[in-house]
Write a protein that holds these residues in place. Structure first.
Motif, PDB file in Angstrom:
ATOM      1  N   ALA A  56      14.572  11.860   8.178  1.00 16.22           N
ATOM      2  CA  ALA A  56      15.255  11.001   7.200  1.00 16.22           C
ATOM      3  C   ALA A  56      16.282  10.119   7.899  1.00 16.22           C
ATOM      4  O   ALA A  56      16.416   8.932   7.581  1.00 16.22           O
ATOM      5  N   SER A  57      17.000  10.677   8.861  1.00 16.64           N
ATOM      6  CA  SER A  57      18.000   9.908   9.607  1.00 16.64           C
ATOM      7  C   SER A  57      17.352   8.772  10.394  1.00 16.64           C
ATOM      8  O   SER A  57      17.836   7.644  10.399  1.00 16.64           O
ATOM      9  N   VAL A  58      16.235   9.064  11.046  1.00 17.46           N
ATOM     10  CA  VAL A  58      15.519   8.036  11.809  1.00 17.46           C
ATOM     11  C   VAL A  58      15.016   6.942  10.872  1.00 17.46           C
ATOM     12  O   VAL A  58      15.175   5.748  11.147  1.00 17.46           O
ATOM     13  N   LEU A  59      14.439   7.327   9.760  1.00 20.01           N
ATOM     14  CA  LEU A  59      13.899   6.340   8.812  1.00 20.01           C
ATOM     15  C   LEU A  59      15.013   5.499   8.201  1.00 20.01           C
ATOM     16  O   LEU A  59      14.845   4.291   8.010  1.00 20.01           O
ATOM     17  N   ARG A  74      11.512  -1.686   4.823  1.00 16.25           N
ATOM     18  CA  ARG A  74      10.793  -2.408   5.874  1.00 16.25           C
ATOM     19  C   ARG A  74      11.365  -2.012   7.220  1.00 16.25           C
ATOM     20  O   ARG A  74      12.532  -1.678   7.333  1.00 16.25           O
ATOM     21  N   LEU A  75      10.532  -2.068   8.225  1.00 17.69           N
ATOM     22  CA  LEU A  75      10.935  -1.725   9.573  1.00 17.69           C
ATOM     23  C   LEU A  75      11.751  -2.871  10.159  1.00 17.69           C
ATOM     24  O   LEU A  75      11.240  -3.982  10.325  1.00 17.69           O
ATOM     25  N   PRO A  84     -11.215  -2.166   6.951  1.00 16.90           N
ATOM     26  CA  PRO A  84     -11.482  -3.292   7.861  1.00 16.90           C
ATOM     27  C   PRO A  84     -10.148  -3.802   8.427  1.00 16.90           C
ATOM     28  O   PRO A  84      -9.099  -3.684   7.797  1.00 16.90           O
ATOM     29  N   GLU A  85     -10.210  -4.361   9.613  1.00 18.36           N
ATOM     30  CA  GLU A  85      -8.995  -4.809  10.296  1.00 18.36           C
ATOM     31  C   GLU A  85      -8.127  -5.757   9.466  1.00 18.36           C
ATOM     32  O   GLU A  85      -6.905  -5.607   9.457  1.00 18.36           O
ATOM     33  N   PRO A  86      -8.690  -6.724   8.727  1.00 16.84           N
ATOM     34  CA  PRO A  86      -7.823  -7.591   7.911  1.00 16.84           C
ATOM     35  C   PRO A  86      -7.011  -6.804   6.876  1.00 16.84           C
ATOM     36  O   PRO A  86      -5.851  -7.132   6.610  1.00 16.84           O
ATOM     37  N   ASP A  87      -7.610  -5.752   6.310  1.00 16.55           N
ATOM     38  CA  ASP A  87      -6.882  -4.922   5.345  1.00 16.55           C
ATOM     39  C   ASP A  87      -5.766  -4.143   6.034  1.00 16.55           C
ATOM     40  O   ASP A  87      -4.659  -4.014   5.505  1.00 16.55           O
ATOM     41  N   VAL A  88      -6.054  -3.616   7.218  1.00 11.92           N
ATOM     42  CA  VAL A  88      -5.038  -2.887   7.988  1.00 11.92           C
ATOM     43  C   VAL A  88      -3.878  -3.826   8.314  1.00 11.92           C
ATOM     44  O   VAL A  88      -2.707  -3.468   8.142  1.00 11.92           O
ATOM     45  N   ASN A  89      -4.193  -5.045   8.748  1.00 11.12           N
ATOM     46  CA  ASN A  89      -3.151  -6.024   9.075  1.00 11.12           C
ATOM     47  C   ASN A  89      -2.286  -6.339   7.854  1.00 11.12           C
ATOM     48  O   ASN A  89      -1.057  -6.405   7.952  1.00 11.12           O
ATOM     49  N   ALA A  90      -2.915  -6.524   6.720  1.00  9.18           N
ATOM     50  CA  ALA A  90      -2.166  -6.818   5.490  1.00  9.18           C
ATOM     51  C   ALA A  90      -1.269  -5.651   5.094  1.00  9.18           C
ATOM     52  O   ALA A  90      -0.110  -5.841   4.716  1.00  9.18           O
ATOM     53  N   MET A  91      -1.791  -4.430   5.205  1.00 12.28           N
ATOM     54  CA  MET A  91      -1.003  -3.247   4.850  1.00 12.28           C
ATOM     55  C   MET A  91       0.184  -3.079   5.794  1.00 12.28           C
ATOM     56  O   MET A  91       1.302  -2.792   5.361  1.00 12.28           O
ATOM     57  N   LEU A  92      -0.027  -3.288   7.077  1.00  8.90           N
ATOM     58  CA  LEU A  92       1.049  -3.108   8.059  1.00  8.90           C
ATOM     59  C   LEU A  92       2.071  -4.228   8.020  1.00  8.90           C
ATOM     60  O   LEU A  92       3.245  -4.011   8.329  1.00  8.90           O
ATOM     61  N   SER A  93       1.641  -5.430   7.625  1.00  7.21           N
ATOM     62  CA  SER A  93       2.599  -6.541   7.551  1.00  7.21           C
ATOM     63  C   SER A  93       3.633  -6.323   6.453  1.00  7.21           C
ATOM     64  O   SER A  93       4.689  -6.949   6.459  1.00  7.21           O
ATOM     65  N   ALA A  94       3.352  -5.408   5.523  1.00  9.76           N
ATOM     66  CA  ALA A  94       4.353  -5.058   4.512  1.00  9.76           C
ATOM     67  C   ALA A  94       5.523  -4.307   5.150  1.00  9.76           C
ATOM     68  O   ALA A  94       6.623  -4.293   4.605  1.00  9.76           O
TER      69      ALA A  94
END
Length: 179
Positions: free
Chosen positions: A95-98, A106-107, A135-145
């Protein structure tokens, strides 16, 4: 007017700022303050009176004492409150790290320390459903959040064993799973 704006107002005048700086740097009697600032005694007294009224200086014996902590207190009071997101972990260390790296969900930056990076990556990996291929485009969209450098996140998730890939398809292979 707030205390912080009163302090800023007192320091907005160049002669008062010079007087405060002289006292802060060790001038104590009014004559010493006048000598260091090049101001007349009456102008120094007028400035000191204003600075005293907002708590930046006080009289002590035959001289003046600075109170820079008044500036610190005003800065803290003026800062907007920082809200933290509950990341849903009962582990105090995680929790402290997050909270440090993802205070608003967001990071803010990717941790350079591996142990902290693993905590963040484990948290991010939870958005991927075990057994589902993406698929990679979905992964990219999810991670860009989480962070604009989604490629670095994706690479970290794969390199640290949270995701696997084959061609342009990714799936979750590690990390904490909610039961």
């Amino acid at each position: 007017m707030t205390v912080g704006s009163d302090l800023l107002g007192a320091l907005a005048d160049e002669s008062r700022l010079r007087v405060f700086a002289a006292v802060l740097l060790g001038a104590s009697p009014t004559g010493d303050v006048a000598e260091r600032t090049g101001l007349r005694d009456r102008d120094v007294l007028r400035a000191l009176s204003t600075l005293e009224s907002v708590g930046l200086v006080s009289r002590s014996g035959g001289g003046w004492v600075p109170h820079p902590e008044a500036l610190q207190a005003a800065a803290v009071a003026a800062a907007p409150p920082r809200t933290y997101v509950d990341h849903g972990t009962s582990d105090a260390g995680a929790a402290s790290v997050l909270r440090s790296f993802m205070p608003e969900g967001r990071l803010e930056r990717i941790p350079s320390t591996r142990s902290k990076r693993l905590v963040v990556l484990d948290h991010v990996a939870r958005i991927f459903e075990p057994g589902t291929r993406y698929p990679e485009p979905d992964v990219n969209a999810m991670l860009s959040a989480f962070h604009p450098d989604y490629a670095a996140l994706r690479r970290g998730l794969v390199d640290e064993g949270f995701l696997a890939r084959d061609g342009g398809t990714y799936w979750r292979i590690g990390g904490t799973v909610e039961v």
